[in-house]
Structures are given as structure tokens and as C-alpha cells.
Design a protein around this motif. Structure first.
Motif, PDB file in Angstrom:
ATOM      1  N   PHE A   1       0.833  -1.205   0.000  1.00 40.63           N
ATOM      2  CA  PHE A   1       0.000   0.000   0.000  1.00 40.63           C
ATOM      3  C   PHE A   1       0.872   1.261   0.000  1.00 40.63           C
ATOM      4  CE2 PHE A   1      -2.241   3.412   2.185  1.00 40.63           C
ATOM      5  CZ  PHE A   1      -3.470   3.416   1.563  1.00 40.63           C
ATOM      6  N   VAL A   2       1.876   1.282   0.854  1.00 43.51           N
ATOM      7  CA  VAL A   2       2.729   2.480   0.926  1.00 43.51           C
ATOM      8  C   VAL A   2       3.540   2.618  -0.356  1.00 43.51           C
ATOM      9  CG1 VAL A   2       4.586   3.624   2.186  1.00 43.51           C
ATOM     10  CG2 VAL A   2       2.761   2.459   3.446  1.00 43.51           C
ATOM     11  N   ARG A   3       3.984   1.500  -0.933  1.00 46.11           N
ATOM     12  CA  ARG A   3       4.694   1.581  -2.217  1.00 46.11           C
ATOM     13  C   ARG A   3       3.804   2.184  -3.293  1.00 46.11           C
ATOM     14  NH1 ARG A   3       8.075  -3.817  -3.615  1.00 46.11           N
ATOM     15  NH2 ARG A   3       8.642  -2.473  -5.349  1.00 46.11           N
ATOM     16  N   ALA A   4       2.528   1.794  -3.315  1.00 46.69           N
ATOM     17  CA  ALA A   4       1.603   2.257  -4.352  1.00 46.69           C
ATOM     18  C   ALA A   4       1.181   3.712  -4.121  1.00 46.69           C
ATOM     19  CB  ALA A   4       0.373   1.354  -4.398  1.00 46.69           C
ATOM     20  N   ASN A   5       1.339   4.195  -2.886  1.00 38.79           N
ATOM     21  CA  ASN A   5       0.891   5.551  -2.548  1.00 38.79           C
ATOM     22  C   ASN A   5       2.023   6.334  -1.879  1.00 38.79           C
ATOM     23  OD1 ASN A   5      -2.265   5.474  -2.944  1.00 38.79           O
ATOM     24  ND2 ASN A   5      -1.712   3.546  -1.933  1.00 38.79           N
ATOM     25  N   HIS A   6       3.238   6.135  -2.387  1.00 39.00           N
ATOM     26  CA  HIS A   6       4.414   6.645  -1.696  1.00 39.00           C
ATOM     27  C   HIS A   6       4.393   8.165  -1.543  1.00 39.00           C
ATOM     28  CE1 HIS A   6       9.101   6.352  -1.272  1.00 39.00           C
ATOM     29  NE2 HIS A   6       8.511   6.746  -0.174  1.00 39.00           N
ATOM     30  N   ALA A   7       4.164   8.864  -2.660  1.00 36.39           N
ATOM     31  CA  ALA A   7       4.202  10.326  -2.608  1.00 36.39           C
ATOM     32  C   ALA A   7       3.107  10.855  -1.686  1.00 36.39           C
ATOM     33  CB  ALA A   7       4.047  10.913  -4.013  1.00 36.39           C
ATOM     34  N   ALA A   8       1.910  10.272  -1.805  1.00 35.29           N
ATOM     35  CA  ALA A   8       0.807  10.713  -0.948  1.00 35.29           C
ATOM     36  C   ALA A   8       1.122  10.434   0.517  1.00 35.29           C
ATOM     37  CB  ALA A   8      -0.486   9.995  -1.349  1.00 35.29           C
ATOM     38  N   TYR A   9       1.709   9.279   0.758  1.00 34.73           N
ATOM     39  CA  TYR A   9       2.043   8.894   2.122  1.00 34.73           C
ATOM     40  C   TYR A   9       3.041   9.871   2.740  1.00 34.73           C
ATOM     41  CZ  TYR A   9       3.091   5.646   5.939  1.00 34.73           C
ATOM     42  OH  TYR A   9       3.237   5.068   7.165  1.00 34.73           O
ATOM     43  N   LEU A  10       4.066  10.208   1.957  1.00 37.45           N
ATOM     44  CA  LEU A  10       5.079  11.140   2.468  1.00 37.45           C
ATOM     45  C   LEU A  10       4.468  12.517   2.729  1.00 37.45           C
ATOM     46  CD1 LEU A  10       8.238  10.324   0.318  1.00 37.45           C
ATOM     47  CD2 LEU A  10       7.862   9.828   2.738  1.00 37.45           C
ATOM     48  N   ALA A  11       3.639  12.991   1.795  1.00 37.49           N
ATOM     49  CA  ALA A  11       3.033  14.313   1.958  1.00 37.49           C
ATOM     50  C   ALA A  11       2.106  14.321   3.162  1.00 37.49           C
ATOM     51  CB  ALA A  11       2.263  14.693   0.693  1.00 37.49           C
ATOM     52  N   PHE A  12       1.391  13.242   3.342  1.00 38.76           N
ATOM     53  CA  PHE A  12       0.471  13.125   4.474  1.00 38.76           C
ATOM     54  C   PHE A  12       1.246  13.121   5.789  1.00 38.76           C
ATOM     55  CE2 PHE A  12      -2.214  10.056   7.036  1.00 38.76           C
ATOM     56  CZ  PHE A  12      -3.035  11.054   7.512  1.00 38.76           C
ATOM     57  N   LYS A  13       2.298  12.323   5.824  1.00 37.45           N
ATOM     58  CA  LYS A  13       3.111  12.232   7.036  1.00 37.45           C
ATOM     59  C   LYS A  13       3.756  13.584   7.340  1.00 37.45           C
ATOM     60  CE  LYS A  13       6.680   9.353   8.874  1.00 37.45           C
ATOM     61  NZ  LYS A  13       6.253   9.490  10.255  1.00 37.45           N
ATOM     62  N   ARG A  14       4.174  14.290   6.287  1.00 46.54           N
ATOM     63  CA  ARG A  14       4.783  15.604   6.476  1.00 46.54           C
ATOM     64  C   ARG A  14       3.752  16.567   7.056  1.00 46.54           C
ATOM     65  NH1 ARG A  14       7.618  15.454   1.957  1.00 46.54           N
ATOM     66  NH2 ARG A  14       5.990  16.372   0.718  1.00 46.54           N
ATOM     67  N   GLY A  15       2.539  16.509   6.539  1.00 53.43           N
ATOM     68  CA  GLY A  15       1.486  17.372   7.074  1.00 53.43           C
ATOM     69  C   GLY A  15       1.183  17.066   8.525  1.00 53.43           C
ATOM     70  N   ALA A  16       1.052  15.758   8.827  1.00 53.50           N
ATOM     71  CA  ALA A  16       0.757  15.361  10.212  1.00 53.50           C
ATOM     72  C   ALA A  16       1.930  15.706  11.118  1.00 53.50           C
ATOM     73  CB  ALA A  16       0.443  13.862  10.272  1.00 53.50           C
ATOM     74  N   GLY A  17       3.155  15.393  10.667  1.00 56.25           N
ATOM     75  CA  GLY A  17       4.335  15.666  11.484  1.00 56.25           C
ATOM     76  C   GLY A  17       4.577  17.149  11.665  1.00 56.25           C
ATOM     77  N   GLY A  18       4.133  17.946  10.708  1.00 55.09           N
ATOM     78  CA  GLY A  18       4.357  19.380  10.766  1.00 55.09           C
ATOM     79  C   GLY A  18       3.327  20.129  11.585  1.00 55.09           C
ATOM     80  N   GLY A  19       2.396  19.410  12.188  1.00 56.00           N
ATOM     81  CA  GLY A  19       1.485  20.054  13.117  1.00 56.00           C
ATOM     82  C   GLY A  19       0.137  20.451  12.516  1.00 56.00           C
ATOM     83  N   ASP A  20      -0.144  20.032  11.277  1.00 53.90           N
ATOM     84  CA  ASP A  20      -1.475  20.277  10.712  1.00 53.90           C
ATOM     85  C   ASP A  20      -2.483  19.428  11.491  1.00 53.90           C
ATOM     86  OD1 ASP A  20      -3.856  19.757   9.074  1.00 53.90           O
ATOM     87  OD2 ASP A  20      -2.795  20.890   7.528  1.00 53.90           O
ATOM     88  N   GLU A  21      -3.399  20.088  12.192  1.00 54.95           N
ATOM     89  CA  GLU A  21      -4.234  19.355  13.144  1.00 54.95           C
ATOM     90  C   GLU A  21      -5.183  18.370  12.468  1.00 54.95           C
ATOM     91  OE1 GLU A  21      -6.104  21.959  15.903  1.00 54.95           O
ATOM     92  OE2 GLU A  21      -4.192  22.679  16.707  1.00 54.95           O
ATOM     93  N   ASP A  22      -5.700  18.719  11.295  1.00 57.63           N
ATOM     94  CA  ASP A  22      -6.592  17.792  10.599  1.00 57.63           C
ATOM     95  C   ASP A  22      -5.830  16.545  10.136  1.00 57.63           C
ATOM     96  OD1 ASP A  22      -8.950  19.359  10.804  1.00 57.63           O
ATOM     97  OD2 ASP A  22      -8.192  20.655   9.228  1.00 57.63           O
ATOM     98  N   PHE A  23      -4.667  16.776   9.537  1.00 57.74           N
ATOM     99  CA  PHE A  23      -3.832  15.648   9.114  1.00 57.74           C
ATOM    100  C   PHE A  23      -3.470  14.793  10.324  1.00 57.74           C
ATOM    101  CE2 PHE A  23      -1.817  16.767   4.804  1.00 57.74           C
ATOM    102  CZ  PHE A  23      -2.921  17.482   4.415  1.00 57.74           C
ATOM    103  N   GLN A  24      -3.076  15.466  11.382  1.00 57.25           N
ATOM    104  CA  GLN A  24      -2.641  14.765  12.591  1.00 57.25           C
ATOM    105  C   GLN A  24      -3.766  13.874  13.123  1.00 57.25           C
ATOM    106  OE1 GLN A  24       0.615  15.430  14.217  1.00 57.25           O
ATOM    107  NE2 GLN A  24       0.049  13.457  15.090  1.00 57.25           N
TER     108      GLN A  24
END
Lengths: 202, 202
Positions: B96-119
Motif C-alpha cells: 500500500f505504501v509503495r503504491a501511494n508513496h508520494a501521498a504517504y510522504l506528503a500526508f506524514k509531512r502534514g501530520a508531522g508538521g502540526g497540521d491538526e486535521d492531518f494529525q
């Protein structure tokens, strides 16, 4: 900082960074401004700008200082068994993050959020902390920790450091039922446990 | 989407989310716009705004959909031993992560960066993935994985999921020397190994 002490610029810069680290331990990262530092150090903003490249340059320099200090204070000490060394390093690490909790969270948020400067400092510190296990430990130390220096072994040790960081932040958010000594002991035991998971063929 | 099919709004919204997930697998997260979706779906922007609250509302809905799908496809399957279940779930997770790698990274960056909805979406998915080990497994399953449901045990299982995520991203960045089957096998073995590190007294 005693007002009449004359210091060479490099030494004064060091003092200002130490002062910044103290301010950061007490307050929120976003409030770590050149103005606050100038006031605490009793010098002018203009003089501070002589040492640091604005608010961001100053913040980054303080983060570098904190990261370097974390790497230094957690360095393995001679005269202990590998597992005792690891346990001591983890205990120091937990103390450090407890003392710098807000700064640590803000830093991690910046790095996790894609701020390239934060990410670089974070990656360097993390690489230093984890690679040290392979580069500073001799073969006997690695064997005592059940580790092998292979691509799989490196991936798992890196993963273990993510486990440590995550477990520590979860524990700080809710420490009920887990004493620091127990946390540290189980995080230390987790490294050889994870190392053994690499499997017999690698 | 066939142009003349009439669907009730809930079903059409589902289709639009699935289409968004496909677009996200192919492209960059930041480019996932209402405009791109409208074009791909062959409907008007205005109609899309009927279903979603602008670009951000649409992005969040797609992320929710992806997170729910990840939780669903990695659910334990009956008829397998606990370790075989875990290995299968990890293999599906890696795919799943291989198939959605870019989305996964962007999502994790948003969550890790303090975006409350993403988090929030990230935390919910992660809690579902890790708590499931405790809530859906019976006592025999937990025992087979060497886990105990205590505060220490939960902290370590959560930490193990951070290890998995970190190891997977490190492997995706540089897979040399490690086959997916070997990665999955060692990540699966790492769970009971980490569970054993909780120690005999807890």
C-alpha cells in the motif's frame, strides 16, 4: 553573563548559544527571538546580529547546539558493559528530552513538517546517535547487543531509534503506570531484541 | 465514471473519493485539486463543491478514505497463525505504501508538521492499526505474539509501529540488499521481540 568580561568572538558566541539553550528549555520555541536573547544577555540587538543571521539563524544555531549536546552527553562510556552503556545513554536521553520537551516537540514538528534546515539538523543528530552504535562499537560490542552490520541490521537499528523516540513521547504524554527506570530498561532491552529479529540469514 | 449512470449522492461521493485516491497514487498531493478531480470525473467544479468543502475538504476526505482502506486491507484474517496474520498484514501495508508513496510522504509531512486535521486522521489510523492488536486479538493471540496488555506493553507496541514506518520509509529510499519478503519477515519478528523486552515484571 558578567558585563565587563572581555571574550573573543567565538567564545562569546558559544556563551550566547548556551544562553539560548537555557531560554529554549524554559519557553516556547517560537518565542526564541533575538530580542529575548539580547535582553537576557544584556547586550544590544545590533551586537547579536553580529553573531547570528537573524531570528532564524539564531534558532537554527541553538538547535545545532542542543543536537550536538545530546550526541555528546549520550556518548558511550568506557568501563561499562554494552547493555549498561546503552541503558545509561538512554537514561541521559530521557532526562534531556524531559528538560527540553517543548523545544524537542517544536523541533520535531519543524523537521517532520518538511523544514529543510530543521530536517538536516535532525537527520545529522539521528545518524550520529544510531550510526555510532556501528562505527564506535567493536565487533564484540555489536555481538553483545546481538547486532549485525548489514543493510537489514542498519534499517532495524534506525527503526529502533524511531521506536525509542515514539515511546518516549508517548510516555511523556501519559507516564501513568511506567517508571522512568522501567521505560529505560525496556528500551535498552528492545535493541538486542530487534537485532535478533533481523534473522539468521542476514 | 459512465456519464449517464444515475447514482444517489452518497454513492457518487464514494466514487469521487475512489477517483481521488487513484489520482493521488499517480501524482503529488499538493496537486490534488477539485479542478483535477472535476476534469477526471467529467463533471463540473460546481457539482464537486456540492460534495466537498473546497480543495482542502476534498483532500482531507481522500486522506480519510486512504486511511480507512489501509486499516481495512491490513485487518487480520482468520485461519492463519498470529505471526502469519501479522506477516500478511505487513506485506499488504508495504504494498500500500509503495503504491501511494508520494501521498504517504506528503500526508506524514502534514501530520508531522502540526497540521491538526492531518494529525487527527493519522493518529486515528495509527491507533486503529496498533490498538487492534490488543482489542481484536484474544488472550491466546497476544500470548502467541509475546505481548501483554499493560501501559508498558501498549507503549512498546506503539513504538514498534513507529519502527515499522521508519524502517519502511528507509527501505523505500534505499532498498539495496533487502528483499521485500525479508523486510516484512523481520518487521513481523520484531513485534514479539519487542514484546519480550517489556520484561518479566510487567
Amino acid at each position: 553573563m558578567p558585563p565587563r568580561t572581555r571574550l573573543d568572538p567565538a567564545r562569546r558566541r558559544e556563551q550566547l548559544l548556551d544562553l539560548g539553550a537555557e531560554l529554549l528549555a524554559e519557553g516556547r520555541f517560537e518565542e526564541l527571538s533575538v530580542e529575548a536573547l539580547a535582553e537576557a544577555a544584556g547586550i544590544s540587538r545590533g551586537l547579536l546580529y553580529h553573531y547570528f543571521d537573524g531570528k532564524r539563524g539564531y534558532q537554527l544555531a541553538v538547535l545545532h547546539r542542543l543536537a550536538d549536546r545530546l550526541v555528546a552527553i549520550t556518548a558511550p562510556q568506557d568501563g561499562l558493559s554494552p547493555l549498561a552503556q546503552l541503558t545509561r545513554s538512554l537514561d541521559v536521553y530521557v532526562d534531556f528530552v524531559r528538560a527540553n520537551h517543548a523545544a524537542y516537540l517544536a523541533f520535531k514538528r519543524g523537521a517532520g513538517g518538511g523544514d529543510e534546515d530543521f530536517q538536516r539538523i535532525y537527520d545529522q543528530a539521528r545518524a550520529a546517535l544510531t550510526d555510532r552504535i556501528f562505527t564506535s562499537g567493536d565487533a564484540a560490542t555489536l555481538a553483545a547487543l546481538g547486532l549485525v552490520d548489514t543493510p537489514s541490521g542498519r534499517i532495524l537499528v534506525r527503526g529502533w531509534s524511531a521506536l525509542v523516540e515514539d515511546a518516549l513521547l508517548a510516555w511523556l504524554a501519559d507516564p501513568r503506570g511506567v517508571a522512568q527506570d522501567d521505560l529505560v530498561a525496556m528500551l535498552a532491552r528492545a535493541l538486542p531484541a530487534v537485532g535478533a529479529a533481523v534473522g539468521p540469514t542476514r
